[in-house]
Design an enzyme around this catalytic site. Structure first.
Site, mmCIF file in Angstrom:
data_model
loop_
_atom_site.group_PDB
_atom_site.id
_atom_site.type_symbol
_atom_site.label_atom_id
_atom_site.label_comp_id
_atom_site.label_asym_id
_atom_site.label_seq_id
_atom_site.Cartn_x
_atom_site.Cartn_y
_atom_site.Cartn_z
ATOM 1 N N LYS A 70 24.833 -0.470 8.255
ATOM 2 C CA LYS A 70 24.146 -0.579 9.551
ATOM 3 C C LYS A 70 25.092 -0.843 10.723
ATOM 4 C CE LYS A 70 19.445 -1.946 8.344
ATOM 5 N NZ LYS A 70 18.395 -2.936 8.561
ATOM 6 N N ASP A 106 14.092 -1.469 13.569
ATOM 7 C CA ASP A 106 13.670 -2.725 12.919
ATOM 8 C C ASP A 106 12.997 -3.661 13.928
ATOM 9 O OD1 ASP A 106 14.482 -2.235 10.305
ATOM 10 O OD2 ASP A 106 16.499 -3.011 10.626
ATOM 11 N N GLY A 251 6.723 -8.890 5.008
ATOM 12 C CA GLY A 251 7.631 -7.884 5.531
ATOM 13 C C GLY A 251 7.192 -6.443 5.320
HETATM 14 P P1 NAP Z 1 22.046 -10.434 5.395
HETATM 15 O O1 NAP Z 1 22.686 -9.784 6.578
HETATM 16 O O2 NAP Z 1 22.787 -10.570 4.124
HETATM 17 O O3 NAP Z 1 21.593 -11.918 5.892
HETATM 18 C C1 NAP Z 1 21.012 -12.857 5.021
HETATM 19 C C2 NAP Z 1 21.035 -14.235 5.685
HETATM 20 O O4 NAP Z 1 20.433 -15.147 4.765
HETATM 21 C C3 NAP Z 1 22.441 -14.758 5.975
HETATM 22 O O5 NAP Z 1 22.407 -15.547 7.142
HETATM 23 C C4 NAP Z 1 22.733 -15.636 4.751
HETATM 24 O O6 NAP Z 1 23.614 -16.680 5.009
HETATM 25 C C5 NAP Z 1 21.352 -16.214 4.495
HETATM 26 N N1 NAP Z 1 21.191 -16.646 3.107
HETATM 27 C C6 NAP Z 1 21.310 -15.889 2.000
HETATM 28 N N2 NAP Z 1 21.065 -16.626 0.895
HETATM 29 C C7 NAP Z 1 20.822 -17.893 1.337
HETATM 30 C C8 NAP Z 1 20.526 -19.117 0.688
HETATM 31 N N3 NAP Z 1 20.406 -19.195 -0.633
HETATM 32 N N4 NAP Z 1 20.346 -20.218 1.450
HETATM 33 C C9 NAP Z 1 20.445 -20.141 2.814
HETATM 34 N N5 NAP Z 1 20.718 -19.007 3.468
HETATM 35 C C10 NAP Z 1 20.896 -17.898 2.756
HETATM 36 O O7 NAP Z 1 20.689 -9.699 5.002
HETATM 37 P P2 NAP Z 1 19.629 -9.030 6.026
HETATM 38 O O8 NAP Z 1 19.894 -7.583 6.153
HETATM 39 O O9 NAP Z 1 19.563 -9.860 7.253
HETATM 40 O O10 NAP Z 1 18.283 -9.154 5.164
HETATM 41 C C11 NAP Z 1 17.723 -10.414 4.948
HETATM 42 C C12 NAP Z 1 16.340 -10.311 4.295
HETATM 43 O O11 NAP Z 1 15.454 -9.592 5.143
HETATM 44 C C13 NAP Z 1 16.333 -9.576 2.952
HETATM 45 O O12 NAP Z 1 15.423 -10.241 2.119
HETATM 46 C C14 NAP Z 1 15.821 -8.201 3.311
HETATM 47 O O13 NAP Z 1 15.164 -7.576 2.240
HETATM 48 C C15 NAP Z 1 14.847 -8.530 4.429
HETATM 49 N N6 NAP Z 1 14.620 -7.404 5.352
HETATM 50 C C16 NAP Z 1 13.380 -6.880 5.432
HETATM 51 C C17 NAP Z 1 13.134 -5.845 6.299
HETATM 52 C C18 NAP Z 1 11.742 -5.276 6.388
HETATM 53 O O14 NAP Z 1 11.567 -4.174 6.917
HETATM 54 N N7 NAP Z 1 10.740 -5.989 5.936
HETATM 55 C C19 NAP Z 1 14.165 -5.318 7.110
HETATM 56 C C20 NAP Z 1 15.439 -5.898 6.998
HETATM 57 C C21 NAP Z 1 15.657 -6.939 6.111
HETATM 58 P P3 NAP Z 1 25.217 -16.456 4.945
HETATM 59 O O15 NAP Z 1 25.545 -15.475 6.015
HETATM 60 O O16 NAP Z 1 25.752 -17.817 5.179
HETATM 61 O O17 NAP Z 1 25.496 -15.912 3.572
#
Ligand code: NAP
Length: 290
Positions: A70, A106, A251
């Site tokens: 992305k 998004d 979501g």
């Molecule tokens: P990402 O860039 O990897 O970000 C994940 C965030 O969550 C980071 O800030 C990470 O912290 C934090 N995190 C991960 N594990 C954690 C834990 N155990 N405790 C505390 N914080 C934690 O991923 P993303 O693209 O933002 O996606 C995040 C979520 O949104 C996923 O579940 C994805 O499936 C969902 N999503 C859904 C849609 C939809 O259309 N519904 C669209 C996009 C994303 P660190 O940076 O410190 O590791």
């Protein structure tokens, strides 16, 4: 039916096997009766520029972009919309005479179920759990809603500082503060919208929740809990919030609406959102059966 004239759309990511996008896009294509096909493409990070050049050569009309491309796709595009620049991520690309153009749907996808609530958000404090890619789209959405304040909660101080700084130079106006996880309980009593953008609670970790069960009694009675996760539906976070009387959003609708916004861009026409929703719901029910 695939014919000699079939036009190609798709999604790039790595891994891509679990993407639900082909299900909803091909359902919409079938419903519209148009000669298109939407395919998943597994593209390793090191192959991204070769793949985009290949897409140019084979005449792909447009494609979605998911993890991990992305951000890295942005310098490969001729134009990036101001919204995608502000978010720092592109999830939709289409072909123009000037080359590939990218934007971010998004934000619109996240906003759709909130806009349906027809609320005034200008007095609302939003608490966003997590500071990754999806959190950036949520911040941009909160800026569009003109939320009074946005509190972003994360576990890595350095990443939080970089996150905060990136919004200080953003063209979007947002009153944003960042907090470490230990400060969450102090934020909850003022929160009108609480959004989980972490993967905590996502299949197969359905017993996890980003918020301790005991803290739900701190919530405002009319608060909204929004989890970006769509598998399982509902997550433990949303189950607990609903027990406390909160409005809950998962979501799935965001996923559908970001996809519908992308398909509208590619086709230049309105698309059957209901068909996309039904296809995804049926697919997820089938998937959940042993
Ligand atoms: P990402 O860039 O990897 O970000 C994940 C965030 O969550 C980071 O800030 C990470 O912290 C934090 N995190 C991960 N594990 C954690 C834990 N155990 N405790 C505390 N914080 C934690 O991923 P993303 O693209 O933002 O996606 C995040 C979520 O949104 C996923 O579940 C994805 O499936 C969902 N999503 C859904 C849609 C939809 O259309 N519904 C669209 C996009 C994303 P660190 O940076 O410190 O590791």
């Amino acid at each position: 039916m695939i014919t000699g004239k079939t036009k190609l759309l798709g999604v790039i990511g790595y891994p891509i096997e679990h993407s639900l996008s082909p299900v909803m896009h091909n359902a919409a294509i079938a419903d519209l009766g148009i000669d298109y096909a939407y395919l998943p493409f597994s593209i390793k990070p090191e192959d991204l520029s070769t793949a985009i050049a290949g897409f140019e050569a084979i005449g792909i009309q447009g494609f979605n972009v998911t993890i991990p491309h992305k951000q890295t796709i942005m310098p490969l595009l001729a134009e990036v919309s101001p919204l995608a620049q502000a978010v720092g991520a592109v999830n939709t690309v289409w072909r123009t005479e000037r080359g590939w153009q990218g934007t971010n749907t998004d934000v619109a996808g996240f906003l759709a179920p909130l806009k349906a609530l027809e609320r005034d958000w200008t007095q609302t404090t939003a608490v966003i759990l997590g500071n990754g890619g999806a959190a950036r789209a949520v911040v941009a959405a909160c800026a569009e809603l003109r939320c009074a304040a946005v509190q972003v909660v994360g576990r890595d101080l350095q990443k939080l500082q970089a996150f905060q700084q990136s919004w200080q130079t953003s063209p979007l106006t947002v009153n944003l503060q960042t907090h470490i996880w230990q400060e969450l309980l102090q934020l909850l009593p003022n929160a009108g919208l609480i959004v989980n953008t972490t993967p905590m609670g996502m299949y197969p970790h359905g017993s996890q929740s980003p918020i301790p069960a005991a803290s739900f009694n701190l919530w405002q009675p009319e608060a909204i809990a929004y989890d970006l996760i769509y598998n399982p539906r509902p997550t433990l976070f949303l189950q607990q919030a609903a027990q406390q009387g909160a409005i809950t959003l998962d979501g799935l609708e965001m996923l559908i609406q970001q996809g519908a916004a992308a398909l509208e861009l590619w086709l230049g026409r309105s698309v059957p959102v209901n068909v996309m929703r039904q296809a995804l719901q049926e697919y997820l029910v089938k998937q959940s059966k042993p």
